[in-house]
Motif scaffolding. Structure first.
Motif, PDB file in Angstrom:
ATOM      1  N   UNK A   1       0.823  -1.217   0.000  1.00  0.00           N
ATOM      2  CA  UNK A   1       0.000   0.000   0.000  1.00  0.00           C
ATOM      3  C   UNK A   1       0.857   1.268   0.000  1.00  0.00           C
ATOM      4  N   UNK A   2       2.193   1.090  -0.061  1.00  0.00           N
ATOM      5  CA  UNK A   2       3.081   2.231  -0.222  1.00  0.00           C
ATOM      6  C   UNK A   2       3.562   2.890   1.063  1.00  0.00           C
ATOM      7  N   UNK A   3       3.269   2.299   2.222  1.00  0.00           N
ATOM      8  CA  UNK A   3       3.737   2.879   3.479  1.00  0.00           C
ATOM      9  C   UNK A   3       5.202   2.545   3.751  1.00  0.00           C
ATOM     10  N   UNK A   4       5.692   1.464   3.137  1.00  0.00           N
ATOM     11  CA  UNK A   4       7.094   1.059   3.267  1.00  0.00           C
ATOM     12  C   UNK A   4       7.632   0.759   1.866  1.00  0.00           C
ATOM     13  N   UNK A   5       8.548   1.590   1.373  1.00  0.00           N
ATOM     14  CA  UNK A   5       9.144   1.277   0.076  1.00  0.00           C
ATOM     15  C   UNK A   5      10.416   0.445   0.289  1.00  0.00           C
ATOM     16  N   UNK A   6      11.064   0.038  -0.817  1.00  0.00           N
ATOM     17  CA  UNK A   6      12.234  -0.834  -0.732  1.00  0.00           C
ATOM     18  C   UNK A   6      13.376  -0.179   0.042  1.00  0.00           C
ATOM     19  N   UNK A   7      13.575   1.109  -0.183  1.00  0.00           N
ATOM     20  CA  UNK A   7      14.659   1.820   0.491  1.00  0.00           C
ATOM     21  C   UNK A   7      14.426   1.881   1.999  1.00  0.00           C
ATOM     22  N   UNK A   8      13.167   2.175   2.380  1.00  0.00           N
ATOM     23  CA  UNK A   8      12.837   2.249   3.806  1.00  0.00           C
ATOM     24  C   UNK A   8      13.011   0.892   4.476  1.00  0.00           C
TER      25      UNK A   8
END
Length: 314
Positions: free
Chosen positions: A27-34
């Motif tokens: 859902x976009x709250x955690x991206x790969x970088x994060x």
């Protein structure tokens, strides 16, 4: 039914945290970088403090068990030998290194601590299991990936030297060593320090599991179906079937037996994919085994725990 509920209570919360990370990523709250940064933070700070706190606050003479550490070490050596022998069935030499590493290398630190904490409330014997297995995991990973690297004609000594240095400076190993020294010399733990260390260490498991779930990719799980499935079966079922009865015969029970179970039958660690890619391998087989074992270990670990619980061993 009581034993089944016990097993589900031990495993399902761990995997639900990973599912939560996967959902947050979708859902976009955690991206790969994060997720990558969170995973690195857990490795550098909370996880070392967690194992340090669990060891520093107990009696060293009660915690240290040389027989248990040696058992973990010897079993790891034999497991690597078995994985190497099985790898001979694949004609494609380029995947042998990845197959061997993915077959034996468990997510022992994070999942081991998570499971034992979930059952017993502390990290228990996980730190000693880590001492006996994780350094060997890393050294042997470099050896097999170097020897079977596509186009490689010899051992990459520079990478081996770097890995040995990485083991000595590994934050988790440092945390374990510091905790054992603190316990051995009976250094008092001031309440302020105790609360701070306990609070920071407490975020290790949920953060680490969510970061692991956020990196999950179903699409890669079966790109190399036969070797991937074979490695997953060895990792989740084979080693447990061989070595758990031996561990029981040697008298290991409770936290020690759970730690051995996690060492033998938990999912392949994500770092196996990272190391394979960094050492010139394709990485498809490694990522596939990581994905498949992570997905299926929710069921296999629950089953193993149920069997051990039904036998009155944990």
């Amino acid at each position: 039914m009581e034993n089944l509920i016990f097993s589900l209570n031990a495993t399902i919360p761990v995997f639900l945290m990973m599912v939560l990370g996967y959902i947050f990523h979708k859902i976009g709250w955690m991206d790969d970088e994060f997720a990558a940064k969170m995973n690195k933070f857990v490795f550098l700070v909370p996880l070392p403090l967690l194992v340090f706190n669990d060891l520093a606050t107990v009696d060293f003479s009660e915690v240290w068990d040389i027989q248990f550490v040696l058992f973990c070490f010897v079993v790891t050596v034999i497991s690597i030998g078995i994985a190497s022998a099985v790898s001979c069935i694949w004609r494609d030499k380029a995947i042998k290194g990845e197959f061997i590493q993915a077959s034996y290398r468990s997510s022992a630190a994070l999942l081991g601590i998570a499971f034992i904490q979930n059952i017993y409330g502390t990290a228990g014997m996980a730190p000693l299991m880590i001492i006996g297995s994780v350094p060997l995991y890393n050294v042997m990973a470099v050896l097999v990936l170097s020897l079977f690297k596509p186009g490689q004609k010899g051992l990459d000594k520079a990478v081996l030297k770097k890995t040995l240095k990485g083991i000595v400076t590994n934050p988790i190993i440092i945390g374990i060593a510091a905790g054992l020294v603190w316990s051995a010399f009976r250094i008092p733990m001031p309440p302020i320090l105790q609360k701070m260390v306990s609070s920071i260490g407490g975020v290790a498991t949920p953060m680490g599991l969510m970061a692991m779930g956020a990196t999950f990719n179903f699409g890669k799980a079966l790109d190399k179906a036969k070797p991937t499935v074979t490695a997953a079966v060895i990792k989740l079922v084979g080693f447990c079937a061989i070595f758990l009865p031996i561990a029981v015969q040697m008298g290991f029970r409770q936290e020690k037996l759970v730690a051995i179970l996690v060492m033998l039958g938990s999912a392949t660690t994500v770092s196996s994919f990272v190391m394979a890619k960094n050492m010139g391998h394709e990485g498809v087989l490694s990522s596939g085994v990581v994905m498949l074992t992570t997905l299926l270990s929710a069921f296999t670990l629950t089953t193993w725990l149920y069997v051990l619980r039904s036998m009155g061993l944990i």
